[in-house]
Design a protein around this motif. Structure first.
Motif, mmCIF file in Angstrom:
data_model
loop_
_atom_site.group_PDB
_atom_site.id
_atom_site.type_symbol
_atom_site.label_atom_id
_atom_site.label_comp_id
_atom_site.label_asym_id
_atom_site.label_seq_id
_atom_site.Cartn_x
_atom_site.Cartn_y
_atom_site.Cartn_z
ATOM 1 N N LYS A 187 1.218 18.532 -11.835
ATOM 2 C CA LYS A 187 1.921 18.000 -10.722
ATOM 3 C C LYS A 187 0.507 18.863 -9.495
ATOM 4 C CE LYS A 187 6.459 19.748 -7.830
ATOM 5 N NZ LYS A 187 7.258 20.236 -7.530
ATOM 6 N N ARG A 201 1.148 -0.879 -0.163
ATOM 7 C CA ARG A 201 -0.485 0.156 0.204
ATOM 8 C C ARG A 201 0.769 1.402 -0.030
ATOM 9 N NH1 ARG A 201 -3.982 2.006 5.151
ATOM 10 N NH2 ARG A 201 -4.887 3.681 3.436
ATOM 11 N N ILE A 202 1.797 1.522 0.743
ATOM 12 C CA ILE A 202 2.882 2.466 0.882
ATOM 13 C C ILE A 202 4.116 2.785 -0.247
ATOM 14 C CG2 ILE A 202 4.854 3.187 2.383
ATOM 15 C CD1 ILE A 202 3.881 2.112 4.792
ATOM 16 N N VAL A 203 4.192 1.746 -0.618
ATOM 17 C CA VAL A 203 4.319 1.533 -2.271
ATOM 18 C C VAL A 203 4.021 2.069 -3.291
ATOM 19 C CG1 VAL A 203 6.307 0.100 -4.360
ATOM 20 C CG2 VAL A 203 6.458 -0.425 -1.687
ATOM 21 N N ARG A 204 2.558 1.468 -3.467
ATOM 22 C CA ARG A 204 1.750 1.964 -4.226
ATOM 23 C C ARG A 204 1.175 3.592 -4.156
ATOM 24 N NH1 ARG A 204 -3.749 -0.870 -4.275
ATOM 25 N NH2 ARG A 204 -2.134 -2.147 -2.176
ATOM 26 N N ARG A 205 1.424 4.020 -2.864
ATOM 27 C CA ARG A 205 1.192 5.317 -2.747
ATOM 28 C C ARG A 205 1.711 6.596 -3.522
ATOM 29 N NH1 ARG A 205 -1.595 7.441 2.593
ATOM 30 N NH2 ARG A 205 -2.053 10.087 1.994
ATOM 31 N N HIS A 206 2.890 5.964 -2.962
ATOM 32 C CA HIS A 206 4.318 6.402 -3.396
ATOM 33 C C HIS A 206 5.602 6.424 -4.898
ATOM 34 C CE1 HIS A 206 4.496 8.704 0.386
ATOM 35 N NE2 HIS A 206 4.286 7.510 1.267
ATOM 36 N N SER A 207 4.949 5.883 -5.202
ATOM 37 C CA SER A 207 5.096 5.076 -6.791
ATOM 38 C C SER A 207 4.914 6.613 -8.029
ATOM 39 C CB SER A 207 4.895 4.035 -7.098
ATOM 40 O OG SER A 207 3.375 4.414 -7.268
ATOM 41 N N HIS A 208 5.777 6.726 -8.890
ATOM 42 C CA HIS A 208 5.440 7.496 -9.790
ATOM 43 C C HIS A 208 5.084 7.003 -10.976
ATOM 44 C CE1 HIS A 208 7.508 10.770 -7.384
ATOM 45 N NE2 HIS A 208 7.610 10.113 -6.660
#
Length: 59
Positions: free
Chosen positions: A45, A27-34
């Protein structure tokens, strides 16, 4: 409770904790992925969040 049941309960608890940790990390990775598959012009942006300033001693 027999030894076999105790071992099965411990393994089940370990699996549930591992699954919860994996879900949280994903969940954290998906939220902070670009999004790398989109061109830079397509990625809008977000404007910076403006927060009210709090002065020292103010309640």
């Amino acid at each position: 409770m027999s030894l076999t049941m105790a071992i099965l309960v411990l393994v089940g608890m370990w699996l549930s904790v591992a699954a919860a940790m994996l879900w949280g990390v994903l969940r954290i990775v998906r939220r902070h992925s670009h999004p790398h598959h989109l061109p830079p012009q397509a990625v809008a942006k977000a404007p910076p969040v403006r927060r009210a300033r709090r002065h020292a001693g103010a309640h």
